[in-house]
Write a protein that holds these residues in place. Structure first.
Motif, PDB file in Angstrom:
ATOM      1  N   ARG A   2       0.839  -1.209   0.000  1.00  0.00           N
ATOM      2  CA  ARG A   2       0.000   0.000   0.000  1.00  0.00           C
ATOM      3  C   ARG A   2       0.873   1.258   0.000  1.00  0.00           C
ATOM      4  O   ARG A   2       1.866   1.308   0.716  1.00  0.00           O
ATOM      5  N   GLU A  10       4.678  12.909   7.151  1.00  0.00           N
ATOM      6  CA  GLU A  10       4.517  12.118   8.373  1.00  0.00           C
ATOM      7  C   GLU A  10       5.340  12.698   9.519  1.00  0.00           C
ATOM      8  O   GLU A  10       4.880  12.750  10.659  1.00  0.00           O
ATOM      9  N   GLU A  23       2.014   7.269  18.215  1.00  0.00           N
ATOM     10  CA  GLU A  23       2.084   5.975  17.537  1.00  0.00           C
ATOM     11  C   GLU A  23       0.752   5.616  16.866  1.00  0.00           C
ATOM     12  O   GLU A  23       0.696   5.390  15.656  1.00  0.00           O
ATOM     13  N   GLU A  24      -0.331   5.595  17.651  1.00  0.00           N
ATOM     14  CA  GLU A  24      -1.613   5.138  17.105  1.00  0.00           C
ATOM     15  C   GLU A  24      -2.233   6.147  16.142  1.00  0.00           C
ATOM     16  O   GLU A  24      -2.825   5.756  15.134  1.00  0.00           O
ATOM     17  N   GLY A  27      -0.376   5.980  12.886  1.00  0.00           N
ATOM     18  CA  GLY A  27      -0.746   4.701  12.254  1.00  0.00           C
ATOM     19  C   GLY A  27      -2.114   4.774  11.612  1.00  0.00           C
ATOM     20  O   GLY A  27      -2.300   4.336  10.466  1.00  0.00           O
ATOM     21  N   ASP A  28      -3.076   5.375  12.328  1.00  0.00           N
ATOM     22  CA  ASP A  28      -4.441   5.515  11.788  1.00  0.00           C
ATOM     23  C   ASP A  28      -4.435   6.403  10.542  1.00  0.00           C
ATOM     24  O   ASP A  28      -5.092   6.087   9.546  1.00  0.00           O
ATOM     25  N   HIS A  30      -1.949   6.902   8.562  1.00  0.00           N
ATOM     26  CA  HIS A  30      -1.256   6.148   7.511  1.00  0.00           C
ATOM     27  C   HIS A  30      -2.219   5.163   6.844  1.00  0.00           C
ATOM     28  O   HIS A  30      -2.257   5.033   5.630  1.00  0.00           O
ATOM     29  N   GLU A  31      -3.014   4.505   7.679  1.00  0.00           N
ATOM     30  CA  GLU A  31      -3.948   3.491   7.163  1.00  0.00           C
ATOM     31  C   GLU A  31      -5.027   4.125   6.285  1.00  0.00           C
ATOM     32  O   GLU A  31      -5.492   3.517   5.323  1.00  0.00           O
TER      33      GLU A  31
ATOM     34  N   PRO B  68       2.792  -3.823  15.888  1.00  0.00           N
ATOM     35  CA  PRO B  68       2.844  -2.955  14.689  1.00  0.00           C
ATOM     36  C   PRO B  68       2.552  -3.767  13.417  1.00  0.00           C
ATOM     37  O   PRO B  68       2.896  -4.947  13.345  1.00  0.00           O
ATOM     38  N   ARG B  72       0.171  -0.068   8.322  1.00  0.00           N
ATOM     39  CA  ARG B  72       0.128   1.187   9.093  1.00  0.00           C
ATOM     40  C   ARG B  72       1.521   1.811   9.180  1.00  0.00           C
ATOM     41  O   ARG B  72       1.797   2.595  10.087  1.00  0.00           O
ATOM     42  N   GLY B  73       2.388   1.424   8.281  1.00  0.00           N
ATOM     43  CA  GLY B  73       3.744   1.982   8.269  1.00  0.00           C
ATOM     44  C   GLY B  73       4.563   1.518   9.457  1.00  0.00           C
ATOM     45  O   GLY B  73       5.383   2.274   9.981  1.00  0.00           O
ATOM     46  N   GLY B  74       4.287   0.296   9.921  1.00  0.00           N
ATOM     47  CA  GLY B  74       5.040  -0.258  11.048  1.00  0.00           C
ATOM     48  C   GLY B  74       4.628   0.319  12.394  1.00  0.00           C
ATOM     49  O   GLY B  74       5.406   0.310  13.345  1.00  0.00           O
ATOM     50  N   ARG B  75       3.417   0.826  12.449  1.00  0.00           N
ATOM     51  CA  ARG B  75       2.946   1.416  13.718  1.00  0.00           C
ATOM     52  C   ARG B  75       1.855   0.553  14.344  1.00  0.00           C
ATOM     53  O   ARG B  75       1.106  -0.127  13.645  1.00  0.00           O
ATOM     54  N   ALA B  76       1.781   0.657  15.672  1.00  0.00           N
ATOM     55  CA  ALA B  76       0.807  -0.164  16.402  1.00  0.00           C
ATOM     56  C   ALA B  76      -0.575   0.484  16.386  1.00  0.00           C
ATOM     57  O   ALA B  76      -0.706   1.671  16.117  1.00  0.00           O
TER      58      ALA B  76
END
Lengths: 241, 125
Positions: A2, A10, A23-24, A27-28, A30-31, B68, B72-76
């Protein structure tokens, strides 16, 4: 694989997000990434609320009000002692509120941006030095834009010293919520963070260094810019321990 | 057991989303589910974070960081689950909503309720 957001975007967004939820949230975002424009809009709509939520979690309203009172009274008492005439000036009392308000915002953001995993006895010192350092910085910058709004140097110096001592005392007596250990049926937030071992010796050396730097400030000069530089240096030093 | 606080409408939506998503409840999925439940009202991801933090502070939900992942780019992910107090609060909200529904049907009649039922049926496919 992806496609993800560009590294620079970022990094910039990550810089703005408080470390406790970086972190979260990254990540969100990014998703959900579909394009750079969407990523920026998504970040702009989410990050301010994340910061506000973090501030709400790390700020105790009663301690915050106490800190505000202590800071304002510090500058007021310094003006009373050094420049009594200044208090009679038009907007004199309001001008005193500027460094106090700047320091208050700095201390609030310092708490919000503290990483919960770092357990350091220097946290209280760091927040206080950052607050007063930023207040000095604002007074060093203010004369460039509008000198009428700056506070006299002696008042600033006296207010900074009193404020630093008092805010440090307040923060040691009533530590911010993010720094407090949590009970079994409490928020449980602090307990979930991974703690690092506390190195007592390095911390002790750092505390002594910080104290020495603060005591030595008047020996080298009383320019607000210099004080700001020194206090922000102390803050950065404190972050390393 | 402590009596749960009464919930706001948005809190009810978030708790319902966590309940239905079970093990897969984290920021993105909760946002998608709440957007679906609140349709046509637009929901921002930031509002979800704020509400999740508030619900966690109230002790209605708990969270933990997952492993992770590469998408998600290696993120948790920060995953959420309902606590017993949260389940009770949601249950009370559902019972209150049912009472509101019954009260409305009593005044506006069963015909109105049938029309709504058909609309929901169409929306749900």
């Amino acid at each position: 694989m992806r496609p993800g957001p560009p590294k620079f975007a970022e990094t910039a967004v990550g810089f703005l997000i408080p470390p406790a939820c970086r972190e979260e949230v990254l990540g969100d975002l990014h998703e959900r990434y579909t394009g750079l424009g969407q990523y920026i809009v998504d970040a702009m709509r989410s990050v301010p609320l994340v910061i506000l939520s973090r501030i709400r979690r790390t700020t105790d309203a009663q301690v915050f009000l106490l800190e505000a009172l202590v800071l304002y009274l510090s500058f007021l008492s310094a003006a009373w002692y050094f420049n009594f005439k200044f208090l009679a000036d038009q907007w004199g009392l309001l001008r005193l509120a500027i460094p106090a308000a700047v320091a208050l915002v700095a201390v609030m953001l310092a708490d919000a941006y503290t990483h919960p995993s770092t357990r350091s006895p220097l946290k209280a010192i760091r927040g206080a030095t950052l607050a007063i350092g930023v207040a000095c910085l604002s007074q060093a910058v203010l004369p460039v834009g509008n000198p009428d709004w700056a506070v006299p140097r002696s008042t600033m110096l006296g207010g900074c010293y009193t404020g630093l001592l008092l805010i440090l005392s307040v923060r040691m007596l009533f530590s911010p919520p993010a720094h407090r250990p949590q009970s079994a049926n409490g928020l449980g937030f602090g307990q979930k963070q991974d703690g690092k071992a506390v190195n007592i010796w390095s911390r002790t050396v750092a505390v002594i260094l910080c104290a020495a730097m603060l005591v030595l400030i008047p020996a080298f000069g009383i320019e607000p810019g210099f004080i700001a530089f020194t206090l922000l240096g102390v803050y950065q030093l404190g972050k390393r321990f | 057991m402590a009596k749960p606080d009464s919930l706001g409408q948005f809190e009810q939506l978030v708790l319902t989303a966590i309940l239905t998503l079970r093990e897969d409840a984290y920021g993105v999925t909760i946002h998608a589910k709440v957007a679906e439940l609140a349709n046509p009202k637009p929901i921002s991801l930031g509002a979800i974070y704020v509400t999740l933090d508030r619900l966690e502070d109230k002790g209605l939900v708990s969270s933990w960081l997952s492993e992770p992942t590469s998408e998600r780019g290696g993120r948790a992910k920060r995953c959420y689950r309902l606590e017993a107090v949260g389940e009770r609060a949601l249950e009370e909200s559902a019972v209150t909503a049912k009472r509101i529904w019954d009260g409305i049907v009593e005044v506006w009649g069963k015909e109105w309720a049938k029309q709504w039922g058909k609309r929901w049926g169409k929306e749900l496919g």
